[in-house]
Design a protein around this motif. Structure first.
Motif, PDB file in Angstrom:
ATOM      1  N   ARG A 144       0.824  -1.209   0.000  1.00 27.24           N
ATOM      2  CA  ARG A 144       0.000   0.000   0.000  1.00 27.24           C
ATOM      3  C   ARG A 144       0.858   1.258   0.000  1.00 27.24           C
ATOM      4  O   ARG A 144       0.354   2.353  -0.267  1.00 27.24           O
ATOM      5  CB  ARG A 144      -0.927   0.013   1.220  1.00 27.24           C
ATOM      6  N   MET A 145       2.147   1.120   0.304  1.00 30.21           N
ATOM      7  CA  MET A 145       3.034   2.277   0.361  1.00 30.21           C
ATOM      8  C   MET A 145       3.460   2.747  -1.022  1.00 30.21           C
ATOM      9  O   MET A 145       4.129   3.764  -1.152  1.00 30.21           O
ATOM     10  CB  MET A 145       4.273   1.964   1.195  1.00 30.21           C
ATOM     11  N   ARG A 146       3.095   1.994  -2.067  1.00 29.37           N
ATOM     12  CA  ARG A 146       3.461   2.418  -3.412  1.00 29.37           C
ATOM     13  C   ARG A 146       2.862   3.786  -3.713  1.00 29.37           C
ATOM     14  O   ARG A 146       1.694   4.029  -3.460  1.00 29.37           O
ATOM     15  CB  ARG A 146       2.958   1.406  -4.448  1.00 29.37           C
ATOM     16  N   GLN A 147       3.675   4.632  -4.276  1.00 34.12           N
ATOM     17  CA  GLN A 147       3.214   5.968  -4.611  1.00 34.12           C
ATOM     18  C   GLN A 147       2.770   6.018  -6.069  1.00 34.12           C
ATOM     19  O   GLN A 147       3.202   5.212  -6.892  1.00 34.12           O
ATOM     20  CB  GLN A 147       4.325   6.982  -4.355  1.00 34.12           C
ATOM     21  N   ALA A 148       1.929   6.960  -6.379  1.00 35.04           N
ATOM     22  CA  ALA A 148       1.422   7.080  -7.741  1.00 35.04           C
ATOM     23  C   ALA A 148       2.565   7.276  -8.719  1.00 35.04           C
ATOM     24  O   ALA A 148       3.514   8.009  -8.452  1.00 35.04           O
ATOM     25  CB  ALA A 148       0.444   8.251  -7.827  1.00 35.04           C
TER      26      ALA A 148
END
Length: 331
Positions: free
Chosen positions: A209-213
């Motif tokens: 969920r920590m993936r950034q756009a």
């Protein structure tokens, strides 16, 4: 993070020169907030910096305190800029568990020209160069350093870039500094400096969920964004971006009130505050140790009337030594 936690209102407000860790469980966000007052005054007034320089250094000190107090081990955290602008060097370091020192170097002629031209924004005073974050755990470990380019952005934006590139943790940093003119208890005019800051990080249990756009590839990029920003982080980031500079420096606001305004709907919890102090790590013994490494010729060239004087750039303390005792060690 400290174990003792409480909802707002369960213990006294931290006040100036205390870093307040916080957590917003509903958004998977953790962070720290601070307002600096007397400690900051002591550092800045010692050197009598011009206002534009003092404001820049105050922001660097706030950033250093916010990040340095996150260390879970004994060591030193340093933030340093090196650039080609009127203010070519800013350095602040935090030595665990609570000591802060800082120093700025500037070219008075270039600074006067910048002020006359109205070019006093931080990015204009710094110019092009680099911002380095260094973590040093002592002589038995290798220091870690992360470097980010000073590319015309604000210090808070550059700090955010560092976390995006180096730590890959979604992070939003807010910084502000202010020069206050008011009156003391006897009604006499007084001058004070204040600074404040907040860092919020997205730390969910599920790492994916920590993936950034994804960033757009620029002209000619016909692709679509592969990773959308997590809804919880998008909400938290948007809330942090509503912070006004005055809220970070106003002594009547306080970090707990600010945190409540930002996150009360999600339930913010604050942890035991950590006080920070204006304390330099220099000492007579350390300076003497350095001087003992000088050659006899260097000691001869450094002395005046049989004595050698060394002034610490951070705290302005002057240490004086008899040239004879140093010369004997160099033979």
């Amino acid at each position: 993070m400290a174990e003792a936690a409480a909802a707002l209102g369960e213990f006294d407000f931290a006040g100036d020169d205390h870093v307040v860790p916080f957590q917003v469980e509903g958004l998977d966000v953790r962070g720290r907030a601070v307002q600096l007052g007397p400690m900051l005054d002591a550092i800045l007034e010692r050197h009598n910096y011009p206002a534009p320089v003092a404001r820049l250094l105050a922001e660097v000190i706030a950033l250093t305190v916010l990040l340095g107090t996150s260390l879970k081990f004994e060591g030193k955290f340093t933030v340093q800029t090196k650039s080609d602008g009127p203010v070519d060097l800013l350095v602040a370091d935090f030595t665990t568990p609570e000591n802060v020192r800082a120093y700025a170097r500037f070219d008075q002629t270039l600074l006067d020209e910048a002020v006359a031209a109205g070019s006093i924004e931080p990015e204009q005073l710094l110019g092009k160069g680099m911002l380095a974050f260094t973590i040093d755990q002592g002589k038995f470990s290798q220091p870690y350093q992360g470097i980010v380019a000073l590319d015309g952005a604000t210090l808070e934006d550059i700090a955010g870039t560092y976390f995006r590139q180096s730590e890959q943790i979604p992070t939003r940093v807010r910084l502000a500094a202010a020069e206050l003119l008011d009156r003391d208890e006897q009604g006499k005019p007084r001058h004070r400096w204040r600074a404040g800051g907040l860092v919020a990080q997205f730390l969910p249990e599920a790492p994916e969920r920590m993936r950034q756009a994804d960033l757009h590839g620029g002209d000619g990029d016909e692709g679509t964004v592969k990773h959308a920003e997590d809804d919880a982080w998008a909400e938290a980031r948007s809330l942090v971006e509503t912070i006004h500079a005055d809220e970070l420096t106003d002594p009547q606001v306080g970090v707990e009130r600010l945190l409540f305004r930002l996150f009360h709907e999600r339930g913010v919890r604050v942890y035991e505050p950590r006080e920070v102090f204006d304390r330099c790590s220099c000492s007579r013994e350390k300076i003497k140790g350095v001087l003992k490494g000088f050659s006899a010729e260097e000691i001869e060239a450094s002395q005046e009337e049989g004595k050698i004087a060394v002034t610490c750039e951070f705290c302005s303390t002057t240490y004086r030594f008899e040239a004879e005792e140093l010369a004997q060690a160099a033979e």
